[in-house]
Write an enzyme that holds these catalytic residues in place. Structure first.
Site, short mmCIF file in Angstrom:
data_model
loop_
_atom_site.label_atom_id
_atom_site.label_comp_id
_atom_site.label_asym_id
_atom_site.label_seq_id
_atom_site.Cartn_x
_atom_site.Cartn_y
_atom_site.Cartn_z
N CYS A 1 -50.09 24.05 1.39
CA CYS A 1 -50.23 23.90 2.84
C CYS A 1 -49.94 22.46 3.24
CB CYS A 1 -51.62 24.30 3.27
SG CYS A 1 -52.89 23.42 2.37
N SER B 1 -54.99 15.05 -1.14
CA SER B 1 -56.14 15.92 -1.44
C SER B 1 -57.15 15.18 -2.31
CB SER B 1 -55.68 17.18 -2.16
OG SER B 1 -54.79 17.88 -1.33
N GLU C 1 -58.89 27.30 7.25
CA GLU C 1 -57.93 26.35 6.66
C GLU C 1 -56.60 27.08 6.61
OE1 GLU C 1 -58.56 23.28 5.98
OE2 GLU C 1 -60.74 23.20 5.92
N LEU C 2 -55.72 26.80 7.56
CA LEU C 2 -54.54 27.66 7.75
C LEU C 2 -53.24 26.94 7.38
CD1 LEU C 2 -55.81 29.29 11.07
CD2 LEU C 2 -56.23 29.99 8.71
N TRP D 1 -53.49 32.36 -2.90
CA TRP D 1 -53.03 32.39 -4.29
C TRP D 1 -52.52 31.03 -4.77
CZ3 TRP D 1 -48.17 30.64 -4.10
CH2 TRP D 1 -47.46 30.84 -2.91
N ASN D 2 -52.26 30.09 -3.85
CA ASN D 2 -51.47 28.93 -4.29
C ASN D 2 -52.26 27.88 -5.09
OD1 ASN D 2 -52.79 28.13 -1.96
ND2 ASN D 2 -51.06 26.96 -1.16
N GLU E 1 -43.10 27.35 7.86
CA GLU E 1 -43.57 26.80 6.59
C GLU E 1 -42.58 27.27 5.52
OE1 GLU E 1 -47.56 28.31 5.91
OE2 GLU E 1 -48.14 26.44 4.99
N ARG F 1 -44.78 19.33 -5.41
CA ARG F 1 -46.03 19.73 -6.04
C ARG F 1 -46.24 21.22 -5.76
NH1 ARG F 1 -52.16 18.81 -5.17
NH2 ARG F 1 -51.71 19.03 -2.97
N LYS G 1 -63.54 36.63 -2.14
CA LYS G 1 -62.40 37.52 -2.32
C LYS G 1 -61.15 36.69 -2.59
CE LYS G 1 -59.29 39.18 0.15
NZ LYS G 1 -58.27 39.03 -0.90
N PRO G 2 -60.75 36.58 -3.86
CA PRO G 2 -59.54 35.82 -4.15
C PRO G 2 -58.31 36.63 -3.75
CG PRO G 2 -60.39 36.79 -6.17
CD PRO G 2 -61.37 37.14 -5.07
N ALA G 3 -57.17 35.96 -3.69
CA ALA G 3 -55.90 36.66 -3.42
C ALA G 3 -55.61 37.63 -4.55
CB ALA G 3 -54.78 35.65 -3.28
P1 NAD Z 1 -52.42 34.99 3.29
O1 NAD Z 1 -52.91 34.69 4.64
O2 NAD Z 1 -51.41 36.04 3.11
O3 NAD Z 1 -53.64 35.41 2.35
C1 NAD Z 1 -54.77 34.60 2.17
C2 NAD Z 1 -55.93 35.47 1.72
O4 NAD Z 1 -56.25 36.39 2.75
C3 NAD Z 1 -55.66 36.31 0.49
O5 NAD Z 1 -56.86 36.44 -0.25
C4 NAD Z 1 -55.28 37.65 1.08
O6 NAD Z 1 -55.52 38.73 0.20
C5 NAD Z 1 -56.21 37.72 2.26
N1 NAD Z 1 -55.80 38.57 3.37
C6 NAD Z 1 -54.55 38.86 3.80
N2 NAD Z 1 -54.60 39.66 4.88
C7 NAD Z 1 -55.92 39.87 5.14
C8 NAD Z 1 -56.63 40.59 6.15
N3 NAD Z 1 -55.99 41.25 7.11
N4 NAD Z 1 -57.98 40.57 6.12
C9 NAD Z 1 -58.65 39.88 5.18
N5 NAD Z 1 -58.03 39.18 4.20
C10 NAD Z 1 -56.68 39.16 4.19
O7 NAD Z 1 -51.95 33.60 2.69
P2 NAD Z 1 -51.36 33.31 1.24
O8 NAD Z 1 -49.95 33.76 1.23
O9 NAD Z 1 -52.28 33.80 0.17
O10 NAD Z 1 -51.44 31.72 1.19
C11 NAD Z 1 -50.47 30.92 1.73
C12 NAD Z 1 -50.91 30.39 3.08
O11 NAD Z 1 -52.16 29.72 2.96
C13 NAD Z 1 -49.96 29.37 3.63
O12 NAD Z 1 -49.80 29.57 5.02
C14 NAD Z 1 -50.69 28.04 3.38
O13 NAD Z 1 -50.32 27.00 4.24
C15 NAD Z 1 -52.10 28.45 3.57
N6 NAD Z 1 -53.00 27.52 2.90
C16 NAD Z 1 -53.75 26.69 3.67
C17 NAD Z 1 -54.58 25.76 3.06
C18 NAD Z 1 -55.42 24.82 3.87
O14 NAD Z 1 -56.34 24.25 3.31
N7 NAD Z 1 -55.16 24.64 5.16
C19 NAD Z 1 -54.65 25.70 1.66
C20 NAD Z 1 -53.88 26.56 0.91
C21 NAD Z 1 -53.05 27.48 1.54
#
Ligand code: NAD
Length: 488
Positions: A292, A449, A258-259, A158-159, A389, A286, A182-184
């Protein structure tokens, strides 16, 4: 009707499957809220697992024709999408601010950044190359070609609602892959608007399919288990990424992950402090700290730490907090109550271990999910704020004495996405490039970025790279062919 309401009304609210906007098979919907007000912006289709498989069916059906579409044509569609995005930049920016909360100026920045992936990969599509060489043993020729990996499942967080989508969709399409996105569930509107824009740009039916759902796991698992799927690309938290990698292992599915991050921001005693302070504010605040790449641990040499802390505190205390649509706002709301609770807990834990709050430190009572921009100093080793984080507007400062200690502290995390280093000593800068275990580094700069650069992490921050020359290869398979010498 206000501009905001009109904009929301113009965004599709259904699933996009095989070129048709359709309701969920169960008729279910989910609410999308403005985090600054808590109000429901609109309701959108809430996909079931059956809808997910229908979307995959559509991506599979469209795969052959899209792979056979000339690369130049695929690139031109992406380029048209880039142009359309520029024309609608204000709408996309406002939409992101409404569903995600970031200040409008930052949303405009994300439109520019996210759009660049469309342009960059429109240029990369016609440059997918192979190799042709002689067999070193003498007879025969070796041909190395690149082919699209096949139907892909793209899951985004979502970010950065736009950039995280284009960073996956654009290289996949450029490579000749069809996708299910599949978006958030918290920020699905930007992806739905982007999908509509891609169709307008000329994308054939079924090449991009979008499913929105409140049951991510239930909908994703059957898609990932389906042998027709060839690639999973995920951006999100490390725990979810780990679960998905386990699921993907059953089908030996290719993955890009990308975690999460826990970026160190190291300020040496010889740093240009003006530059370090500007870098710190950009790297930390920012996206309201919800990136992330956000600097998570400020590791500052003890000789300059008091002055660095004084300068950042002065700036942070003056930051304007409010709804991102208002002029001059620098800090919008956090995404939800859980994010606020986490920031509160992390600050309390740090203070409990001896840290001092220089400014901010608390949630803001009232409407919306706001947290004060905060600086804490004297953060003790072992504090949770150094391990987790933060994902909020909290700048936490710890100190070091020797270079080796800075390296040890910076690497003392299971994450390895990005690090930031500030020094005027070129030799030391080079040593840090080699010593810090991160996929990316900002050397005397706080924002890294860029669509032309390979974005990605090491350790538990993931694998694979998005953007740059590398990005398209996440969606290509290498095929090697041996053939007798054709001219013999
Ligand atoms: P999240 O892991 O909760 O969710 C990410 C996506 O996965 C969402 O679309 C969510 O609906 C989906 N999802 C959640 N559980 C799932 C499952 N069991 N099976 C399939 N899909 C599932 O993360 P978030 O809260 O949306 O985003 C924040 C995290 O993302 C932070 O840890 C951040 O560091 C990371 N992030 C990483 C990068 C990168 O490029 N490394 C970029 C942006 C955000």
């Amino acid at each position: 009707m206000t501009d905001e309401a009109q904009l929301i009304q113009s965004v599709p609210t259904q699933l996009l499957i095989g070129g048709a906007w359709t309701d969920s098979s169960t008729g279910a919907t989910l609410a999308v809220r403005d985090p600054a007000t808590g109000e429901v912006l609109t309701r959108i289709a809430d996909a079931s697992p059956e809808d997910g498989i229908r979307a995959l069916d559509a991506a599979v059906e469209a795969a052959e024709a899209w792979a056979a579409t000339p690369a130049r044509k695929r690139g031109e569609i992406l380029r048209r999408a880039f142009d359309l995005l520029q024309e609608r930049a204000d709408d996309f920016a406002l939409l992101m601010t409404l569903e995600m909360g970031k200040p409008l100026a930052e949303s405009r920045g994300e439109v520019a950044y996210g759009g660049e992936f469309l342009r960059w990969f429109s240029e990369e599509a016609p440059r997918i190359a192979g190799r042709y060489g002689a067999n070193p043993e003498g007879t025969g020729r070796m041909i190395v070609s690149q082919r699209p990996v096949g139907p892909c499942y793209l899951i985004t967080p979502w970010n950065f609602p736009l950039a995280m989508a284009t960073r996956k969709i654009a290289p996949a399409l450029a490579a000749g892959c069809t996708v299910v996105v599949k978006p958030a569930e918290l920020t699905p509107l930007t992806t739905l608007a982007l999908a509509a824009l891609l169709i307008e740009a000329g994308l054939p039916e079924g090449v991009v399919n979008v499913i929105t759902t409140s049951s991510s796991k239930e909908v994703s698992s059957p898609i990932i288990a389906d042998p027709r799927l060839r690639k999973l690309s995920f951006t999100g938290s490390t725990p979810v990424g780990v679960q998905l990698m386990k699921q993907a292992a059953d089908g030996v599915l290719r993955t890009s992950m990308e975690l999460g991050g826990n970026a160190p921001f190291v300020v040496f005693e010889d740093a240009d402090l003006d530059q370090a302070v500007e870098g710190a504010l950009a790297a930390k605040f920012r996206n309201i700290g919800q990136a992330c790449t956000a600097a998570n641990r400020f590791i500052v040499h003890e000789d300059v730490a008091p002055e660095f802390a004084r300068r950042v505190t002065e700036r942070v205390a003056a930051m304007r907090v409010g709804r991102g649509t208002e002029d001059g706002i620098q800090i919008g709301p956090l995404i939800d109550d859980r994010a606020v609770a986490k920031a509160v807990e992390l600050v309390e834990d740090a203070v409990g271990r001896g840290a001092a709050v220089e400014t901010g430190g608390s949630a803001i009572e009232g409407t919306g999910t706001f947290f004060q921009p905060t600086v804490v100093t004297g953060v003790a080793p072992g504090s949770e704020i150094l391990r987790q984080e933060i994902f909020g507007p909290v700048l936490a400062i710890a100190t070091f004495g020797e270079e080796a200690e800075a390296v040890r502290l910076a690497n003392d995390t299971e994450y390895g996405l990005v690090s930031y280093v500030f020094t005027r000593d070129l030799a030391r800068g080079q040593r840090m490039i080699d010593a810090l275990d991160t996929g990316m580094m900002g050397l005397n700069v706080g924002v890294i970025s860029n669509a032309a650069a390979p974005f990605g992490g090491v350790k538990q921050s993931g694998n694979g790279r998005e953007g740059g020359l590398e990005g398209i290869h996440e969606y290509l398979e290498t095929k090697y062919t041996m053939t007798p010498d054709p001219f013999a």
